[in-house]
Design a protein around this motif. Sequence first.
Motif, short mmCIF file in Angstrom:
data_model
loop_
_atom_site.label_atom_id
_atom_site.label_comp_id
_atom_site.label_asym_id
_atom_site.label_seq_id
_atom_site.Cartn_x
_atom_site.Cartn_y
_atom_site.Cartn_z
N ALA A 97 0.79 -0.95 -0.23
CA ALA A 97 -0.13 0.23 -0.37
C ALA A 97 0.83 0.72 -0.17
CB ALA A 97 -0.92 0.32 0.81
N TYR A 98 0.33 2.85 -1.08
CA TYR A 98 0.88 3.51 -0.98
C TYR A 98 -0.18 5.09 0.11
CZ TYR A 98 5.10 1.94 -3.54
OH TYR A 98 6.00 0.42 -3.40
N VAL A 99 0.58 5.64 0.73
CA VAL A 99 -0.07 7.08 1.22
C VAL A 99 0.56 7.82 0.78
CG1 VAL A 99 -1.37 8.33 2.84
CG2 VAL A 99 -1.84 5.70 3.06
N GLY A 100 0.32 9.07 0.31
CA GLY A 100 1.55 10.22 -0.28
C GLY A 100 0.52 10.32 -1.36
N LYS A 101 1.44 11.67 -2.34
CA LYS A 101 1.12 12.78 -2.88
C LYS A 101 0.56 12.05 -3.70
CE LYS A 101 2.28 16.99 -5.38
NZ LYS A 101 3.47 17.86 -5.39
N ARG A 102 1.12 10.76 -4.75
CA ARG A 102 0.85 10.16 -5.99
C ARG A 102 -0.10 9.14 -5.60
NH1 ARG A 102 0.50 5.31 -7.52
NH2 ARG A 102 1.65 4.53 -5.77
N ALA A 103 -0.18 8.48 -4.49
CA ALA A 103 -1.51 7.78 -4.24
C ALA A 103 -3.36 8.60 -3.72
CB ALA A 103 -1.41 6.78 -3.75
N THR A 104 -2.25 9.63 -2.77
CA THR A 104 -3.92 10.06 -2.26
C THR A 104 -3.78 11.20 -1.63
OG1 THR A 104 -2.64 9.40 0.09
CG2 THR A 104 -3.83 7.89 -1.13
N GLY A 105 -2.54 12.41 -2.96
CA GLY A 105 -2.80 13.18 -2.52
C GLY A 105 -2.36 13.92 -1.35
N THR A 106 -2.18 15.30 -0.89
CA THR A 106 -1.17 16.17 -0.28
C THR A 106 -2.44 16.51 1.38
OG1 THR A 106 -1.28 17.59 -1.05
CG2 THR A 106 0.43 16.15 -0.75
N ARG A 107 -3.42 16.36 1.06
CA ARG A 107 -4.76 16.76 2.20
C ARG A 107 -4.04 15.98 3.56
NH1 ARG A 107 -10.69 18.17 0.51
NH2 ARG A 107 -9.90 19.77 1.55
N ALA A 108 -5.35 16.58 4.47
CA ALA A 108 -5.40 15.88 6.07
C ALA A 108 -5.30 14.68 5.80
CB ALA A 108 -5.42 16.90 6.96
N GLY A 109 -5.53 13.35 6.10
CA GLY A 109 -6.53 11.63 6.52
C GLY A 109 -5.83 11.00 7.09
N GLU A 110 -7.22 9.74 7.53
CA GLU A 110 -7.11 8.92 8.28
C GLU A 110 -7.56 7.52 7.90
OE1 GLU A 110 -9.46 9.76 11.87
OE2 GLU A 110 -8.72 11.60 12.08
N TYR A 111 -7.13 6.42 8.14
CA TYR A 111 -6.50 5.56 7.43
C TYR A 111 -6.88 4.54 8.92
CZ TYR A 111 -5.33 8.69 3.38
OH TYR A 111 -4.95 9.03 2.86
N LEU A 112 -7.46 3.50 8.00
CA LEU A 112 -7.43 2.21 8.80
C LEU A 112 -6.44 1.07 8.63
CD1 LEU A 112 -8.68 1.60 12.31
CD2 LEU A 112 -10.24 0.26 10.96
N ILE A 113 -5.74 0.77 9.60
CA ILE A 113 -4.49 -0.54 9.18
C ILE A 113 -4.99 -1.56 9.55
CG2 ILE A 113 -2.06 -0.78 8.69
CD1 ILE A 113 -1.52 1.71 9.48
N VAL A 114 -5.17 -3.21 9.42
CA VAL A 114 -6.06 -4.16 10.10
C VAL A 114 -5.29 -5.28 9.37
CG1 VAL A 114 -8.21 -2.64 9.64
CG2 VAL A 114 -7.67 -4.72 7.75
#
Length: 424
Positions: free
Chosen positions: A102-119
């Motif tokens: 998985a990736y979170v960041g500028k390319r993958a999800t943008g640069t706005r604030a966010g929350e994610y649940l890792i399960v």
Amino acid sequence: MELRELAADAYVYGFPLVFDVGQIDRFVREGVGDLPGAPFNTFAHGKHLATPKDEFVSVNNDTLYSIAQLDLSSGPVRLRVPDTGERYYVLQFVDAWSNNFAYVGKRATGTRAGEYLIVPPGWSGQADVPVIHAPTAVATIVGRIACDGPDDLPNVFALQSGFTLDGQPGNGIPDVKAPQDLLFLERLRRWMAAFPPAPADQDYAARFAPLGLLDGRPYTSAAPEILAGLADGRERIEQTMKAGHQAPVNGWDVNPHAFDYNLDFFELGTLDEAAWRLPDREQSYLVRAVSARAALWGNHGYEAVYPTVRVDSDGRQLNGAHSYTLRFEELPPVGAFWSITMYAAPDYYLVDNPIGRYSIGDRTPGIQHAGDGSLTIVMSHEEPADTANWLPAPAGDFRPMMRLYMPGQAVLDGSYRLPPVVRE
């Protein structure tokens, strides 16, 4: 199949797991470099850009690291990321077998604030935020945040504080004790049980039953042919690593597919496409082992590509006794930024120099383009009269590395060719 050959296959198959989990344990207990040790489910943040004092192979001088080791055995962990204001960053998620899942960041999800649940594996609950399914109960988040130099450090520090994790650790990593000659086998046995292979790998892993890897009994001895097979597997990885992946282009070794061995787990930010999956599952085990050995926790090519060059346009080893130019008629096509970092050979450490410049790129203050838009980088040990475009080199052999963050399609398909390094 003879035990020796089977043991060699087991070493290649299991090396990424043993090496990766060993590094997770190291990060938790003692840290690495300027990253302090940190408990599971807690970020450790880098606090300075790398210099020659940081003696790590091909160390990054473009970003600050923020790394967290995840333990999901007690349940999900909530990740919060800040708004980075269009600044490039990436959080790369790596499972215990070294798969980027998985990736979170500028390319993958943008640069706005966010929350994610890792399960954890097998989780089937409900969530109010995007869910990232981890393939194994322990995993790693490798965070990189772009930094534009020492004056930019306070801004990055402020962002680092916004990367947080909430969740209680659980079982962690099983402690393994064994004589040195049996340590790899015992680690593989214990850790393969704790962090099982992908379902599609189960039949392949079952082949190793004659080695005792699927038993519940610790190793107290091993047949000589098994130990010899482990050495064979180790040598297979080393020789494949030295052979390289493909023919250089203008002297540059460009391989955007070194991390395409993940065939099973495609979560947020990954590309579940044939172009980014190796077609041969068994061959992927060797590719994965070589990548873990040479560049553990490297990104998929669609996130970043790392070309290297060792020779000039005539095939001669680069050396500080000479001056070289690298002329870009067309700048590298990237969505984020690019740089060239200088490393001395054969250790690939940063190079001390009178102007304190260890890399140069599109963010370097004062870099000068020609009237036609081209850019010429000078690589030399001796300081030139004009240092605006100078990348200082050591007195001896050297190997520059480019970093192309969010590379364009022309980089990935090979239609963009990096120019050769020309000796003056």
